[in-house]
Design a protein around this motif. Structure first.
Motif, PDB file in Angstrom:
ATOM      1  N   MET A   1     -75.748  42.105  59.010  1.00  0.00           N
ATOM      2  CA  MET A   1     -74.302  42.091  58.830  1.00  0.00           C
ATOM      3  C   MET A   1     -74.016  41.944  57.333  1.00  0.00           C
ATOM      4  O   MET A   1     -74.416  40.962  56.732  1.00  0.00           O
ATOM      5  N   PRO A   2     -73.358  42.915  56.756  1.00  0.00           N
ATOM      6  CA  PRO A   2     -73.141  42.867  55.296  1.00  0.00           C
ATOM      7  C   PRO A   2     -72.037  41.881  54.889  1.00  0.00           C
ATOM      8  O   PRO A   2     -70.879  42.030  55.251  1.00  0.00           O
ATOM      9  N   VAL A   3     -72.452  40.868  54.151  1.00  0.00           N
ATOM     10  CA  VAL A   3     -71.492  39.927  53.561  1.00  0.00           C
ATOM     11  C   VAL A   3     -70.737  40.663  52.475  1.00  0.00           C
ATOM     12  O   VAL A   3     -71.294  41.508  51.770  1.00  0.00           O
ATOM     13  N   MET A   4     -69.468  40.356  52.346  1.00  0.00           N
ATOM     14  CA  MET A   4     -68.704  40.967  51.258  1.00  0.00           C
ATOM     15  C   MET A   4     -67.695  39.978  50.708  1.00  0.00           C
ATOM     16  O   MET A   4     -67.362  38.978  51.349  1.00  0.00           O
ATOM     17  N   HIS A   5     -67.240  40.264  49.537  1.00  0.00           N
ATOM     18  CA  HIS A   5     -66.195  39.479  48.894  1.00  0.00           C
ATOM     19  C   HIS A   5     -65.048  40.417  48.550  1.00  0.00           C
ATOM     20  O   HIS A   5     -65.255  41.607  48.321  1.00  0.00           O
ATOM     21  N   PHE A   6     -63.846  39.849  48.529  1.00  0.00           N
ATOM     22  CA  PHE A   6     -62.689  40.623  48.107  1.00  0.00           C
ATOM     23  C   PHE A   6     -61.821  39.728  47.234  1.00  0.00           C
ATOM     24  O   PHE A   6     -61.752  38.527  47.421  1.00  0.00           O
ATOM     25  N   ARG A   7     -61.216  40.348  46.230  1.00  0.00           N
ATOM     26  CA  ARG A   7     -60.369  39.592  45.304  1.00  0.00           C
ATOM     27  C   ARG A   7     -58.916  39.926  45.551  1.00  0.00           C
ATOM     28  O   ARG A   7     -58.567  41.098  45.725  1.00  0.00           O
ATOM     29  N   VAL A   8     -58.104  38.874  45.561  1.00  0.00           N
ATOM     30  CA  VAL A   8     -56.672  39.065  45.752  1.00  0.00           C
ATOM     31  C   VAL A   8     -55.904  38.442  44.590  1.00  0.00           C
ATOM     32  O   VAL A   8     -56.344  37.467  43.984  1.00  0.00           O
ATOM     33  N   ARG A   9     -54.767  39.048  44.288  1.00  0.00           N
ATOM     34  CA  ARG A   9     -53.865  38.533  43.256  1.00  0.00           C
ATOM     35  C   ARG A   9     -52.598  38.049  43.951  1.00  0.00           C
ATOM     36  O   ARG A   9     -51.954  38.781  44.687  1.00  0.00           O
ATOM     37  N   TRP A  10     -52.269  36.790  43.702  1.00  0.00           N
ATOM     38  CA  TRP A  10     -51.110  36.143  44.308  1.00  0.00           C
ATOM     39  C   TRP A  10     -49.841  36.437  43.513  1.00  0.00           C
ATOM     40  O   TRP A  10     -49.920  36.938  42.386  1.00  0.00           O
ATOM     41  N   PRO A  11     -48.694  36.090  44.040  1.00  0.00           N
ATOM     42  CA  PRO A  11     -47.428  36.370  43.340  1.00  0.00           C
ATOM     43  C   PRO A  11     -47.322  35.731  41.946  1.00  0.00           C
ATOM     44  O   PRO A  11     -46.584  36.247  41.104  1.00  0.00           O
ATOM     45  N   ASP A  12     -48.062  34.666  41.686  1.00  0.00           N
ATOM     46  CA  ASP A  12     -48.024  34.032  40.358  1.00  0.00           C
ATOM     47  C   ASP A  12     -49.073  34.610  39.414  1.00  0.00           C
ATOM     48  O   ASP A  12     -49.315  34.081  38.341  1.00  0.00           O
ATOM     49  N   ALA A  13     -49.726  35.704  39.806  1.00  0.00           N
ATOM     50  CA  ALA A  13     -50.750  36.424  39.036  1.00  0.00           C
ATOM     51  C   ALA A  13     -52.107  35.733  39.037  1.00  0.00           C
ATOM     52  O   ALA A  13     -53.044  36.227  38.414  1.00  0.00           O
ATOM     53  N   SER A  14     -52.259  34.613  39.733  1.00  0.00           N
ATOM     54  CA  SER A  14     -53.580  34.002  39.860  1.00  0.00           C
ATOM     55  C   SER A  14     -54.398  34.840  40.844  1.00  0.00           C
ATOM     56  O   SER A  14     -53.840  35.577  41.670  1.00  0.00           O
TER      57      SER A  14
ATOM     58  N   THR B   1     -57.950  35.022  43.504  1.00  0.00           N
ATOM     59  CA  THR B   1     -58.914  34.291  44.318  1.00  0.00           C
ATOM     60  C   THR B   1     -59.976  35.266  44.789  1.00  0.00           C
ATOM     61  O   THR B   1     -59.656  36.365  45.253  1.00  0.00           O
ATOM     62  N   ARG B   2     -61.224  34.857  44.669  1.00  0.00           N
ATOM     63  CA  ARG B   2     -62.328  35.644  45.218  1.00  0.00           C
ATOM     64  C   ARG B   2     -62.604  35.098  46.616  1.00  0.00           C
ATOM     65  O   ARG B   2     -62.896  33.912  46.780  1.00  0.00           O
ATOM     66  N   CYS B   3     -62.506  35.954  47.607  1.00  0.00           N
ATOM     67  CA  CYS B   3     -62.598  35.542  49.003  1.00  0.00           C
ATOM     68  C   CYS B   3     -63.880  36.074  49.636  1.00  0.00           C
ATOM     69  O   CYS B   3     -64.379  37.128  49.268  1.00  0.00           O
ATOM     70  N   TYR B   4     -64.344  35.353  50.644  1.00  0.00           N
ATOM     71  CA  TYR B   4     -65.591  35.655  51.347  1.00  0.00           C
ATOM     72  C   TYR B   4     -65.311  36.191  52.750  1.00  0.00           C
ATOM     73  O   TYR B   4     -64.406  35.710  53.429  1.00  0.00           O
ATOM     74  N   SER B   5     -66.108  37.152  53.172  1.00  0.00           N
ATOM     75  CA  SER B   5     -66.110  37.605  54.559  1.00  0.00           C
ATOM     76  C   SER B   5     -67.564  37.834  54.967  1.00  0.00           C
ATOM     77  O   SER B   5     -68.326  38.452  54.212  1.00  0.00           O
ATOM     78  N   PRO B   6     -67.956  37.361  56.148  1.00  0.00           N
ATOM     79  CA  PRO B   6     -69.330  37.580  56.598  1.00  0.00           C
ATOM     80  C   PRO B   6     -69.569  39.004  57.114  1.00  0.00           C
ATOM     81  O   PRO B   6     -70.682  39.344  57.499  1.00  0.00           O
ATOM     82  N   SER B   7     -68.530  39.819  57.113  1.00  0.00           N
ATOM     83  CA  SER B   7     -68.629  41.169  57.653  1.00  0.00           C
ATOM     84  C   SER B   7     -67.745  42.115  56.852  1.00  0.00           C
ATOM     85  O   SER B   7     -66.711  41.721  56.326  1.00  0.00           O
ATOM     86  N   SER B   8     -68.126  43.363  56.831  1.00  0.00           N
ATOM     87  CA  SER B   8     -67.321  44.373  56.136  1.00  0.00           C
ATOM     88  C   SER B   8     -66.095  44.787  56.943  1.00  0.00           C
ATOM     89  O   SER B   8     -65.330  45.629  56.494  1.00  0.00           O
TER      90      SER B   8
END
Length: 94
Positions: free
Chosen positions: A1-14, A16-23
């Protein structure tokens, strides 16, 4: 199962790098897309829930890291719940 990360930008421009155990998250979010906060949260809950269930199906137990990540995302999102038209951008999949 491929682990992946995704980055999101919040309304204040900060960001976060997020984790998911699956694609499977790729089925719910797209890099470069902006989502209304409520839509982003709905999609993220579904994606991480599905990812956790895929871990359960394969290993016999849910993925606590996916649920921890969801809790962190929900905590951050709560800061913007009163912001009119708050949007979250999916920056990239890592």
């Amino acid at each position: 199962m491929p682990v992946m990360h995704f980055r999101v930008r919040w309304p204040d421009a900060s960001e976060t790098r997020c984790y998911s155990p699956s694609s499977v998250v790729r089925d719910y979010l797209a890099p470069g897309e902006r989502y209304a906060l409520a839509d982003f949260m709905r999609r993220t809950r579904e994606a991480l829930g599905m990812a956790s269930e895929r871990v359960r199906a394969k290993y016999g137990f849910a993925c606590s890291q996916a649920m921890d990540q969801l809790a962190e995302i929900e905590h951050i999102a709560a800061r913007f719940s009163e912001t009119a038209e708050a949007q979250v951008t999916v920056v990239a999949f890592d």
